[in-house]
Design an enzyme around this catalytic site. Structure first.
Site, PDB file in Angstrom:
ATOM      1  N   GLU A   1      20.038 -46.890 -16.593  1.00 23.10           N
ATOM      2  CA  GLU A   1      20.727 -46.747 -15.087  1.00 23.10           C
ATOM      3  C   GLU A   1      20.024 -47.488 -14.017  1.00 23.10           C
ATOM      4  O   GLU A   1      18.718 -47.016 -13.901  1.00 23.10           O
ATOM      5  CB  GLU A   1      21.277 -45.395 -14.863  1.00 23.10           C
ATOM      6  CG  GLU A   1      21.888 -45.129 -13.784  1.00 23.10           C
ATOM      7  CD  GLU A   1      22.278 -43.520 -13.348  1.00 23.10           C
ATOM      8  OE1 GLU A   1      22.009 -42.832 -14.472  1.00 23.10           O
ATOM      9  OE2 GLU A   1      22.963 -43.253 -12.553  1.00 23.10           O
TER      10      GLU A   1
ATOM     11  N   ASP B   1      24.646 -47.788 -10.667  1.00 26.39           N
ATOM     12  CA  ASP B   1      25.187 -46.616  -9.698  1.00 26.39           C
ATOM     13  C   ASP B   1      24.712 -47.050  -8.519  1.00 26.39           C
ATOM     14  O   ASP B   1      25.837 -47.546  -7.929  1.00 26.39           O
ATOM     15  CB  ASP B   1      23.973 -45.538 -10.247  1.00 26.39           C
ATOM     16  CG  ASP B   1      23.794 -44.274  -9.157  1.00 26.39           C
ATOM     17  OD1 ASP B   1      24.677 -44.319  -8.252  1.00 26.39           O
ATOM     18  OD2 ASP B   1      23.003 -43.468  -9.476  1.00 26.39           O
TER      19      ASP B   1
ATOM     20  N   ASP C   1      17.219 -43.378 -16.305  1.00 23.60           N
ATOM     21  CA  ASP C   1      17.699 -43.653 -14.870  1.00 23.60           C
ATOM     22  C   ASP C   1      16.474 -44.144 -13.893  1.00 23.60           C
ATOM     23  O   ASP C   1      15.674 -43.004 -13.664  1.00 23.60           O
ATOM     24  CB  ASP C   1      18.558 -42.513 -14.088  1.00 23.60           C
ATOM     25  CG  ASP C   1      18.898 -42.923 -12.786  1.00 23.60           C
ATOM     26  OD1 ASP C   1      18.899 -43.727 -12.311  1.00 23.60           O
ATOM     27  OD2 ASP C   1      19.430 -41.900 -12.141  1.00 23.60           O
TER      28      ASP C   1
ATOM     29  N   SER D   1      20.727 -34.140 -15.681  1.00 24.47           N
ATOM     30  CA  SER D   1      19.459 -35.138 -15.447  1.00 24.47           C
ATOM     31  C   SER D   1      18.231 -34.414 -15.381  1.00 24.47           C
ATOM     32  O   SER D   1      18.107 -33.461 -14.412  1.00 24.47           O
ATOM     33  CB  SER D   1      20.118 -35.724 -14.043  1.00 24.47           C
ATOM     34  OG  SER D   1      19.059 -36.395 -13.484  1.00 24.47           O
TER      35      SER D   1
ATOM     36  N   LYS E   1      19.393 -36.920 -19.662  1.00 21.40           N
ATOM     37  CA  LYS E   1      19.146 -38.261 -18.836  1.00 21.40           C
ATOM     38  C   LYS E   1      17.653 -38.089 -18.066  1.00 21.40           C
ATOM     39  O   LYS E   1      17.324 -36.931 -17.762  1.00 21.40           O
ATOM     40  CB  LYS E   1      19.997 -38.514 -17.725  1.00 21.40           C
ATOM     41  CG  LYS E   1      19.548 -39.525 -16.498  1.00 21.40           C
ATOM     42  CD  LYS E   1      20.837 -39.654 -15.689  1.00 21.40           C
ATOM     43  CE  LYS E   1      20.503 -39.666 -14.113  1.00 21.40           C
ATOM     44  NZ  LYS E   1      21.479 -40.246 -13.359  1.00 21.40           N
ATOM     45  N   LEU E   2      16.858 -39.005 -18.548  1.00 22.48           N
ATOM     46  CA  LEU E   2      15.244 -38.799 -17.920  1.00 22.48           C
ATOM     47  C   LEU E   2      15.347 -39.890 -16.875  1.00 22.48           C
ATOM     48  O   LEU E   2      15.752 -40.935 -16.899  1.00 22.48           O
ATOM     49  CB  LEU E   2      14.687 -39.470 -18.945  1.00 22.48           C
ATOM     50  CG  LEU E   2      14.650 -38.737 -20.409  1.00 22.48           C
ATOM     51  CD1 LEU E   2      13.406 -39.267 -21.446  1.00 22.48           C
ATOM     52  CD2 LEU E   2      14.243 -37.136 -20.111  1.00 22.48           C
ATOM     53  N   LYS E   3      14.625 -39.366 -15.842  1.00 20.76           N
ATOM     54  CA  LYS E   3      14.229 -40.382 -14.521  1.00 20.76           C
ATOM     55  C   LYS E   3      12.864 -40.867 -15.332  1.00 20.76           C
ATOM     56  O   LYS E   3      12.255 -40.412 -15.627  1.00 20.76           O
ATOM     57  CB  LYS E   3      14.002 -39.326 -13.690  1.00 20.76           C
ATOM     58  CG  LYS E   3      15.120 -38.390 -12.897  1.00 20.76           C
ATOM     59  CD  LYS E   3      16.294 -39.566 -12.493  1.00 20.76           C
ATOM     60  CE  LYS E   3      17.315 -38.919 -11.342  1.00 20.76           C
ATOM     61  NZ  LYS E   3      18.183 -39.897 -10.935  1.00 20.76           N
TER      62      LYS E   3
ATOM     63  N   LYS F   1      30.108 -42.152  -8.536  1.00 17.36           N
ATOM     64  CA  LYS F   1      30.033 -40.810  -7.749  1.00 17.36           C
ATOM     65  C   LYS F   1      30.717 -40.962  -6.645  1.00 17.36           C
ATOM     66  O   LYS F   1      30.740 -41.975  -5.759  1.00 17.36           O
ATOM     67  CB  LYS F   1      28.547 -40.804  -7.105  1.00 17.36           C
ATOM     68  CG  LYS F   1      27.460 -40.428  -7.918  1.00 17.36           C
ATOM     69  CD  LYS F   1      26.141 -40.724  -7.495  1.00 17.36           C
ATOM     70  CE  LYS F   1      25.002 -40.505  -8.469  1.00 17.36           C
ATOM     71  NZ  LYS F   1      23.658 -41.061  -8.121  1.00 17.36           N
TER      72      LYS F   1
ATOM     73  N   GLY G   1      26.081 -37.466 -10.526  1.00 19.29           N
ATOM     74  CA  GLY G   1      26.019 -36.082  -9.527  1.00 19.29           C
ATOM     75  C   GLY G   1      25.101 -36.250  -8.527  1.00 19.29           C
ATOM     76  O   GLY G   1      23.974 -37.045  -8.678  1.00 19.29           O
TER      77      GLY G   1
ATOM     78  N   ASN H   1      16.800 -45.460 -10.666  1.00 18.24           N
ATOM     79  CA  ASN H   1      16.829 -45.552  -9.370  1.00 18.24           C
ATOM     80  C   ASN H   1      16.031 -46.620  -8.442  1.00 18.24           C
ATOM     81  O   ASN H   1      15.455 -46.414  -7.597  1.00 18.24           O
ATOM     82  CB  ASN H   1      16.278 -43.999  -8.884  1.00 18.24           C
ATOM     83  CG  ASN H   1      17.189 -42.870  -9.110  1.00 18.24           C
ATOM     84  OD1 ASN H   1      16.813 -42.105  -9.852  1.00 18.24           O
ATOM     85  ND2 ASN H   1      18.479 -43.068  -8.605  1.00 18.24           N
TER      86      ASN H   1
HETATM   87  O1  NPG Z   1      22.983 -33.205 -11.815  1.00 17.03           O
HETATM   88  O2  NPG Z   1      23.676 -33.624  -9.836  1.00 17.03           O
HETATM   89  C1  NPG Z   1      22.988 -33.767 -10.840  1.00 17.03           C
HETATM   90  C2  NPG Z   1      21.849 -34.990 -10.590  1.00 17.03           C
HETATM   91  C3  NPG Z   1      21.934 -36.106 -11.222  1.00 17.03           C
HETATM   92  O3  NPG Z   1      20.173 -37.548 -11.415  1.00 17.03           O
HETATM   93  C4  NPG Z   1      21.176 -37.114 -10.705  1.00 17.03           C
HETATM   94  N1  NPG Z   1      21.319 -37.624  -9.593  1.00 17.03           N
HETATM   95  O4  NPG Z   1      20.151 -40.945  -8.928  1.00 17.03           O
HETATM   96  O5  NPG Z   1      21.739 -39.967 -10.045  1.00 17.03           O
HETATM   97  C5  NPG Z   1      20.764 -39.986  -9.108  1.00 17.03           C
HETATM   98  C6  NPG Z   1      20.506 -38.299  -8.780  1.00 17.03           C
HETATM   99  C7  NPG Z   1      20.652 -38.337  -7.494  1.00 17.03           C
HETATM  100  C8  NPG Z   1      20.366 -37.073  -6.797  1.00 17.03           C
HETATM  101  C9  NPG Z   1      20.970 -39.223  -6.530  1.00 17.03           C
HETATM  102  C10 NPG Z   1      20.406 -36.654  -5.556  1.00 17.03           C
HETATM  103  C11 NPG Z   1      21.162 -39.132  -4.967  1.00 17.03           C
HETATM  104  C12 NPG Z   1      20.821 -37.602  -4.591  1.00 17.03           C
END
Ligand code: NPG
Length: 370
Positions: free
Chosen positions: A213, A238, A188, A135, A161-163, A262, A290, A190
């Site tokens: 996502e 998610d 993703d 990610s 995966k790109l934020k 998760k 993750g 969020n």
């Molecule tokens: O590689 O663990 C990893 C990061 C994956 O992008 C990732 N996690 O929104 O999915 C998410 C994000 C996240 C990170 C969410 C930390 C909550 C806390």
């Protein structure tokens, strides 16, 4: 069986590089590490919670208080015959699923050590390796993004995966897609967009993404169901899926085509397995998300990701992608083919570096039965 001793630690470990999403930027983890002891056996778990309530409603402080004042007292009173007894011990306490999850993981690890079984075997895992990706957080500009993605590909990762967020979505995705036309790529958001952004989100369709996502708010399922027919790329939920009931509602409403599991978001493995099984029955793929876990949470994530319906690569990169030094002495390394090997030793398989754990501990508490 009654647990004899519980220890919780707040830890701080700096990331290799800061991690930025549409909602927050962090320099390191502020997680809670849990240790359970019974008769010479030890179980470890991790609540991979954010320092601030920017991903979900909980944060490190709320988890600490819930564990200290409610969850650990309940756990210590419970006669456990299996990890499946844990949700019942916590049933009176509403929500606070991240706080619950780390304790449940530690009970699974404890039972694994007592019974001499790997966590993957206990959970019903069927794979010896799990496919993983990286990610990639929001970067300062597109050139930097291309460099960062290129480095992960050089490391051997085969899914990226790109934020994304408004102003950092179409163009960064286009740039990565143009440079790597065959790359397994997903994005993703969020929870940063609204249904009014449907046309804009449909512009991502031209990039042949695996999925988009969580585009809409964290507590929404209804509007996601309205978004699904307006974009061709599969929508993955998610944040919105916090229980197996939420998963069932989303599937019945056709609010997504894929679910990110998760287990910490869902309160532990027991309900996460229900989501896995429900999706499998509906032919809906799942993949393992993750939360930048330490080596302890990472090992239990790998165990869950070995179940059969985890059919897309997970956000479970090798430990070195996150930390220069981790609190385990047996970090995961990336195999050829962008996989991690599922541990077969008892429990989650993490060997805790207790001296380093002590170094990164910010606060700790110990509990015994009254
Ligand atoms: O590689 O663990 C990893 C990061 C994956 O992008 C990732 N996690 O929104 O999915 C998410 C994000 C996240 C990170 C969410 C930390 C909550 C806390």
């Amino acid at each position: 069986m009654h647990i004899e001793r519980v220890e919780i630690r707040r830890v701080y470990m700096p990331y290799v590089s800061p991690f930025e999403t549409s909602g927050w930027r962090e320099e390191g983890i502020h997680h809670i590490i849990i240790r359970l002891d019974v008769d010479g056996a030890t179980g470890w778990g991790e609540t991979p919670i954010g320092r601030n309530p920017f991903y979900n409603e909980e944060n490190t402080d709320t988890c600490w208080i819930l564990q200290r004042d409610y969850l650990i007292p309940s756990l210590l009173q419970t006669d456990l015959s299996s990890p499946y007894d844990v949700p019942g011990a916590f049933a009176k306490i509403r929500g606070n699923r991240m706080a619950k999850s780390g304790l449940e993981f530690a009970v699974w690890d404890l039972f694994g050590h007592i019974e001499g079984r790997s966590m993957a075997a206990m959970l019903g895992g069927t794979r010896s390796e799990v496919a993983v990706g990286v990610s990639v957080g929001i970067q300062k500009d597109i050139d930097t993004l291309l460099d960062v993605v290129g480095e992960y590909l050089d490391d051997g990762y085969r899914r990226i995966k790109l934020k994304i967020k408004p102003g950092w979505d179409i163009e960064p995705t286009r740039a990565v897609r143009e440079k790597w036309p065959d790359l397994a790529l997903q994005v993703d958001a969020n929870s940063i967009y609204t249904l009014g952004d449907a046309e804009h989100l449909a512009e991502l369709d031209e990039f042949n993404l695996l999925l988009i996502e969580q585009p809409l708010p964290h507590d929404d399922i209804f509007d996601h169901a309205k978004l699904v027919p307006q974009v061709n790329t599969p929508i993955c939920l998610d944040e919105s899926i916090v229980s197996s009931d939420h998963a069932r509602w989303a599937l019945e409403m056709n609010a997504c085509g894929i679910i990110n599991i998760k287990p910490s978001r869902i309160g532990g493995f027991v309900d996460a397995i229900r989501i896995h099984d429900l999706c499998q029955a509906h032919n809906v793929p799942v993949w393992h998300g993750g939360m930048l876990e330490s080596g302890i949470g990472r090992a239990s994530n790998v165990a869950l990701a070995s179940l059969p319906n985890f059919s897309l690569p997970g956000d479970i990169s090798a430990n070195s992608r996150y930390f220069h030094r981790d609190i385990v002495t047996n970090p995961f390394t990336l195999n050829e083919g962008s996989t991690l090997t599922v541990p077969t030793t008892p429990g989650c398989g993490a060997i805790v570096d207790e001296a380093y754990l002590e170094e990164v501990t910010v606060d700790k508490l110990e509990f015994r039965p009254q």
